[in-house]
Motif scaffolding. Structure first.
Motif, PDB file in Angstrom:
ATOM      1  N   LEU A   1      -2.587 -17.068  -8.432  1.00 52.09           N
ATOM      2  CA  LEU A   1      -3.795 -17.888  -8.350  1.00 52.09           C
ATOM      3  C   LEU A   1      -4.357 -17.852  -6.927  1.00 52.09           C
ATOM      4  O   LEU A   1      -5.565 -17.659  -6.723  1.00 52.09           O
ATOM      5  CB  LEU A   1      -3.468 -19.331  -8.757  1.00 52.09           C
ATOM      6  CG  LEU A   1      -4.573 -20.360  -8.631  1.00 52.09           C
ATOM      7  CD1 LEU A   1      -5.775 -19.965  -9.473  1.00 52.09           C
ATOM      8  CD2 LEU A   1      -4.075 -21.735  -9.059  1.00 52.09           C
ATOM      9  N   ALA A   2      -3.464 -18.011  -5.944  1.00 52.28           N
ATOM     10  CA  ALA A   2      -3.910 -17.974  -4.551  1.00 52.28           C
ATOM     11  C   ALA A   2      -4.558 -16.632  -4.228  1.00 52.28           C
ATOM     12  O   ALA A   2      -5.588 -16.567  -3.556  1.00 52.28           O
ATOM     13  CB  ALA A   2      -2.732 -18.236  -3.613  1.00 52.28           C
ATOM     14  N   PHE A   3      -3.977 -15.563  -4.752  1.00 54.19           N
ATOM     15  CA  PHE A   3      -4.531 -14.230  -4.501  1.00 54.19           C
ATOM     16  C   PHE A   3      -5.928 -14.092  -5.109  1.00 54.19           C
ATOM     17  O   PHE A   3      -6.862 -13.638  -4.453  1.00 54.19           O
ATOM     18  CB  PHE A   3      -3.592 -13.152  -5.063  1.00 54.19           C
ATOM     19  CG  PHE A   3      -4.008 -11.750  -4.715  1.00 54.19           C
ATOM     20  CD1 PHE A   3      -3.761 -11.224  -3.460  1.00 54.19           C
ATOM     21  CD2 PHE A   3      -4.674 -10.963  -5.645  1.00 54.19           C
ATOM     22  CE1 PHE A   3      -4.160  -9.931  -3.132  1.00 54.19           C
ATOM     23  CE2 PHE A   3      -5.084  -9.673  -5.330  1.00 54.19           C
ATOM     24  CZ  PHE A   3      -4.824  -9.158  -4.075  1.00 54.19           C
TER      25      PHE A   3
ATOM     26  N   MET B   1     -12.859  -3.413   1.008  1.00 58.71           N
ATOM     27  CA  MET B   1     -11.817  -3.433  -0.001  1.00 58.71           C
ATOM     28  C   MET B   1     -10.446  -3.645   0.657  1.00 58.71           C
ATOM     29  O   MET B   1      -9.659  -4.477   0.225  1.00 58.71           O
ATOM     30  CB  MET B   1     -11.840  -2.091  -0.739  1.00 58.71           C
ATOM     31  CG  MET B   1     -11.662  -2.188  -2.227  1.00 58.71           C
ATOM     32  SD  MET B   1     -11.837  -0.552  -2.971  1.00 58.71           S
ATOM     33  CE  MET B   1     -13.466  -0.622  -3.667  1.00 58.71           C
ATOM     34  N   TRP B   2     -10.209  -2.879   1.720  1.00 61.55           N
ATOM     35  CA  TRP B   2      -8.952  -2.977   2.447  1.00 61.55           C
ATOM     36  C   TRP B   2      -8.772  -4.384   3.012  1.00 61.55           C
ATOM     37  O   TRP B   2      -7.710  -5.001   2.860  1.00 61.55           O
ATOM     38  CB  TRP B   2      -8.913  -1.910   3.549  1.00 61.55           C
ATOM     39  CG  TRP B   2      -7.691  -1.966   4.404  1.00 61.55           C
ATOM     40  CD1 TRP B   2      -7.645  -2.206   5.736  1.00 61.55           C
ATOM     41  CD2 TRP B   2      -6.326  -1.777   3.980  1.00 61.55           C
ATOM     42  NE1 TRP B   2      -6.343  -2.193   6.169  1.00 61.55           N
ATOM     43  CE2 TRP B   2      -5.516  -1.941   5.126  1.00 61.55           C
ATOM     44  CE3 TRP B   2      -5.729  -1.513   2.738  1.00 61.55           C
ATOM     45  CZ2 TRP B   2      -4.126  -1.824   5.059  1.00 61.55           C
ATOM     46  CZ3 TRP B   2      -4.342  -1.410   2.689  1.00 61.55           C
ATOM     47  CH2 TRP B   2      -3.562  -1.554   3.837  1.00 61.55           C
ATOM     48  N   ASN B   3      -9.838  -4.898   3.660  1.00 61.25           N
ATOM     49  CA  ASN B   3      -9.785  -6.263   4.196  1.00 61.25           C
ATOM     50  C   ASN B   3      -9.431  -7.274   3.120  1.00 61.25           C
ATOM     51  O   ASN B   3      -8.603  -8.157   3.315  1.00 61.25           O
ATOM     52  CB  ASN B   3     -11.156  -6.672   4.757  1.00 61.25           C
ATOM     53  CG  ASN B   3     -11.362  -6.148   6.150  1.00 61.25           C
ATOM     54  OD1 ASN B   3     -10.410  -5.860   6.863  1.00 61.25           O
ATOM     55  ND2 ASN B   3     -12.620  -6.009   6.542  1.00 61.25           N
ATOM     56  N   THR B   4     -10.086  -7.131   1.965  1.00 63.19           N
ATOM     57  CA  THR B   4      -9.869  -8.076   0.877  1.00 63.19           C
ATOM     58  C   THR B   4      -8.411  -8.090   0.454  1.00 63.19           C
ATOM     59  O   THR B   4      -7.819  -9.153   0.255  1.00 63.19           O
ATOM     60  CB  THR B   4     -10.769  -7.695  -0.321  1.00 63.19           C
ATOM     61  OG1 THR B   4     -12.107  -7.589   0.149  1.00 63.19           O
ATOM     62  CG2 THR B   4     -10.691  -8.722  -1.421  1.00 63.19           C
ATOM     63  N   ILE B   5      -7.844  -6.891   0.344  1.00 63.41           N
ATOM     64  CA  ILE B   5      -6.443  -6.800  -0.088  1.00 63.41           C
ATOM     65  C   ILE B   5      -5.515  -7.409   0.971  1.00 63.41           C
ATOM     66  O   ILE B   5      -4.655  -8.237   0.655  1.00 63.41           O
ATOM     67  CB  ILE B   5      -6.049  -5.335  -0.364  1.00 63.41           C
ATOM     68  CG1 ILE B   5      -6.850  -4.811  -1.559  1.00 63.41           C
ATOM     69  CG2 ILE B   5      -4.549  -5.212  -0.638  1.00 63.41           C
ATOM     70  CD1 ILE B   5      -6.738  -3.319  -1.773  1.00 63.41           C
ATOM     71  N   VAL B   6      -5.721  -7.027   2.240  1.00 65.01           N
ATOM     72  CA  VAL B   6      -4.859  -7.536   3.317  1.00 65.01           C
ATOM     73  C   VAL B   6      -4.935  -9.060   3.377  1.00 65.01           C
ATOM     74  O   VAL B   6      -3.908  -9.763   3.388  1.00 65.01           O
ATOM     75  CB  VAL B   6      -5.272  -6.924   4.677  1.00 65.01           C
ATOM     76  CG1 VAL B   6      -4.577  -7.640   5.821  1.00 65.01           C
ATOM     77  CG2 VAL B   6      -4.952  -5.436   4.699  1.00 65.01           C
ATOM     78  N   ILE B   7      -6.178  -9.585   3.381  1.00 63.10           N
ATOM     79  CA  ILE B   7      -6.352 -11.034   3.473  1.00 63.10           C
ATOM     80  C   ILE B   7      -5.745 -11.721   2.254  1.00 63.10           C
ATOM     81  O   ILE B   7      -5.065 -12.738   2.368  1.00 63.10           O
ATOM     82  CB  ILE B   7      -7.853 -11.373   3.613  1.00 63.10           C
ATOM     83  CG1 ILE B   7      -8.376 -10.862   4.956  1.00 63.10           C
ATOM     84  CG2 ILE B   7      -8.098 -12.877   3.491  1.00 63.10           C
ATOM     85  CD1 ILE B   7      -9.882 -10.777   5.045  1.00 63.10           C
ATOM     86  N   GLY B   8      -5.960 -11.138   1.079  1.00 61.35           N
ATOM     87  CA  GLY B   8      -5.430 -11.725  -0.151  1.00 61.35           C
ATOM     88  C   GLY B   8      -3.912 -11.772  -0.148  1.00 61.35           C
ATOM     89  O   GLY B   8      -3.309 -12.800  -0.474  1.00 61.35           O
ATOM     90  N   VAL B   9      -3.282 -10.672   0.248  1.00 60.65           N
ATOM     91  CA  VAL B   9      -1.818 -10.607   0.212  1.00 60.65           C
ATOM     92  C   VAL B   9      -1.215 -11.578   1.229  1.00 60.65           C
ATOM     93  O   VAL B   9      -0.370 -12.409   0.892  1.00 60.65           O
ATOM     94  CB  VAL B   9      -1.309  -9.163   0.472  1.00 60.65           C
ATOM     95  CG1 VAL B   9       0.188  -9.161   0.711  1.00 60.65           C
ATOM     96  CG2 VAL B   9      -1.671  -8.265  -0.700  1.00 60.65           C
ATOM     97  N   ILE B  10      -1.693 -11.493   2.482  1.00 57.37           N
ATOM     98  CA  ILE B  10      -1.097 -12.347   3.517  1.00 57.37           C
ATOM     99  C   ILE B  10      -1.340 -13.821   3.203  1.00 57.37           C
ATOM    100  O   ILE B  10      -0.416 -14.638   3.250  1.00 57.37           O
ATOM    101  CB  ILE B  10      -1.656 -11.994   4.913  1.00 57.37           C
ATOM    102  CG1 ILE B  10      -1.295 -10.542   5.260  1.00 57.37           C
ATOM    103  CG2 ILE B  10      -1.090 -12.952   5.971  1.00 57.37           C
ATOM    104  CD1 ILE B  10      -1.827 -10.079   6.583  1.00 57.37           C
TER     105      ILE B  10
END
Lengths: 288, 264
Positions: B198-200, B65-74
């Motif tokens: 959209l990118a997120f 979950m954490w990875n997904t958020i970090v990758i999504g935001v950056i």
């Protein structure tokens, strides 16, 4: 761009476009060049890549096993596209002809499932269809059947998964083109005495051809890549080109062969895009 | 004649309703059964939240979950910056090779994802020392496919943009940067926000490309779900899928609303 810089008048293009150009060169162009080069190399005994030139990867594809997989994938993709079109056209037609105030809502309702992860939607079908799944459990509980029906791991279910996942890609361009048809043509046809069916076949259908072609393209191409649908819904029984590519990279560790198959997939994609441009007369892929 | 018309109309309506039911049935059933108090999962036994509670004790899921958020935001931040600049550049300037760049921007949208996944996998492993497979490569890959979508969305916003506003600002003595920041940027902001959202969502949702470029220590939620499904079906996956559905849907609906509201 060079000219503009030379004149030192406007550095705008440099500022705005060089990041994207550099990015695409590094992470799109170079990777694809690597695929092309890799497809002509050889796999070593231990799965390593040997830098000797050969067209072996492509030649191996001519083997009847692989030809069969390729033909089967193209066939399943074709069926998927055809089913999406058959189910999608009347549906898109209905939305396009719906009262204006509902139209945005109806469209939104199509877009929502399209926004949700396709893996999760596939998984949702699995919870319904598997032997201990919801449908079987309730059928048994209601006494309609005594033994669970085997529904997963068949060609039909893989088709269902693909059609379900890609349906919105067909409906949206169809909707756009049906919505674009000038009502005057339809009125003219009916004034001239054409019955509705004839009007549809002779006027609406040809006028919505760009939407049909765009929809078919948008459905057909992804079917070649969605490896997890045949993986999860078809079990090991159904091998499509995407599963073959995946296996070459992860299980067989034959990168040159995997690359050769990928190049073939790219070429198939380009052929279809070429046909799309030809049929629709568009200069740009204005389909999204 | 009238009667027949009505008949076709209601047939159409029934058909459309049927399609909507099929579209939503699996999703709704999935959500309902994520609250089902039964391990075998197939018949409704009663309401429970235990599968959700279980998820928050599951270290691997939390990490994903954490990875997904970090990758999504950056990745959405970077792709939005690059994509917005590109959209502005493509809109404002004519230059040699514009058609080529245009075509290149469409490649990530058009090409089957699996091909892009393996291309990036080979690229990253060719330069292993700089790009060890993991969070970094996931971010780079997600930026690469998101840029194109950002460009499309921001460009659509620019199409309806009145150029004379920029010219007026310049005439009044603003330089290029000032004009961009004070005039252009605020006007295209809805497009940029929609593009970023959209990118997120694309990043949070991606399965195929992530599948190839993720390393041993870097899993995202969809990949976690994929591997969980392969080991068998449990109500925990229903719960995790429901969470993902709710999150991506919220963001997607939000971005669509922004786009629709301002694209008129």
């Amino acid at each position: 761009m060079k000219n503009e810089l030379g004149r030192k008048k406007d550095a705008g293009p440099l500022w705005t476009l060089s990041p994207v150009v550099l990015w695409l060169l590094a992470f799109l162009t170079v990777p694809f060049i690597i695929v092309i080069i890799m497809s002509f190399l050889t796999r070593g005994v231990y799965g390593q890549v040997e830098y000797t030139f050969s067209g072996e990867g492509y030649l191996r594809l001519l083997n009847s096993t692989y030809i069969k997989i390729l033909v089967n994938s193209l066939k399943i993709s074709l069926f998927t596209t055809a089913l999406c079109l058959i189910f999608g056209y009347p549906f898109a037609y209905y939305i396009a002809k719906a009262p204006k105030k509902y139209r945005a809502l109806l469209l939104m309702l199509i877009v929502i499932p399209f926004w949700t992860n396709s893996l999760i939607r596939t998984y949702a079908w699995i919870t319904l269809l598997r032997t201990e799944g919801i449908i079987n459990s309730y059928l048994i509980k209601l006494g309609l059947i005594s033994n669970p029906i085997q529904m997963l791991y068949t060609d039909g279910v893989v088709l269902l998964g693909l059609v379900y996942t890609l349906f919105p890609f067909m409906v949206l361009p169809l909707y756009a083109s049906i919505d674009n048809v000038d009502k005057a043509y339809l009125e003219a046809a009916s004034d001239l005495g054409a019955p509705p069916v004839k009007t549809f076949l002779k006027v609406t259908l040809p006028l919505t051809m760009p939407g049909i072609v765009a929809g078919c393209l948008l459905v057909y191409i992804p079917t070649l890549g969605l490896f997890f649908i045949p993986d999860l819904m078809g079990g090991s029984k159904i091998m499509l080109i995407s599963n073959l590519i995946k296996n070459q990279f992860l299980t067989a560790r034959d990168w040159p062969f995997g690359s050769a198959i990928s190049i073939v997939v790219i070429m198939i994609t380009f052929v279809f895009i070429g046909v799309y441009f030809k049929l629709s007369g568009n200069k740009r892929a204005e389909v999204i | 004649m009238m009667k027949q018309n009505k008949l076709t109309k209601s047939t159409f309506s029934i058909y459309a309703a049927f399609v909507y039911i099929i579209l939503y049935m699996p999703i709704v059933v999935l959500i309902i059964f994520s609250f089902n108090d039964s391990t075998i999962n197939a018949v409704w036994q009663g309401f429970t939240l235990k599968w959700y509670v279980g998820l928050f004790d599951n270290k691997e899921v939390l990490e994903a979950m954490w990875n997904t958020i970090v990758i999504g935001v950056i990745s959405s931040l970077i792709s939005t910056m690059i994509g917005t600049l590109a959209a502005v550049g493509m809109y404002k300037y004519n230059f040699k090779g514009k058609t080529v760049l245009d075509g290149m921007l469409y490649v990530p949208i058009i090409i089957p994802e699996i091909v892009m996944g393996i291309a990036l996998l080979m690229f990253f492993s060719q330069f292993k020392a700089i790009f060890p497979l993991g969070t970094l490569t996931l971010i780079l890959a997600h930026i690469t496919f998101s840029i194109s979508y950002v460009v499309v969305v921001v460009r659509a916003r620019l199409e309806g943009f009145d150029r004379s506003l920029e010219e007026a600002a310049m005439d009044l003595g603003a330089n290029q940067l000032e004009t961009f920041v004070k005039v252009t940027l605020p006007i295209i902001m809805p497009g940029i926000v929609a593009g970023a959202l959209l990118a997120f969502t694309l990043s949070v949702d991606d399965v195929i490309i992530s599948f190839f470029v993720s390393g041993p220590g870097s899993t995202t939620l969809p990949l976690k779900i994929f591997s969980m499904v392969r080991f068998g079906v449990t109500p925990e996956i229903n719960a995790l899928s429901t969470i993902m559905l709710v999150v991506t849907l919220t963001i997607a609906v939000l971005s669509e609303k922004i786009r629709m509201k301002f694209s008129k």
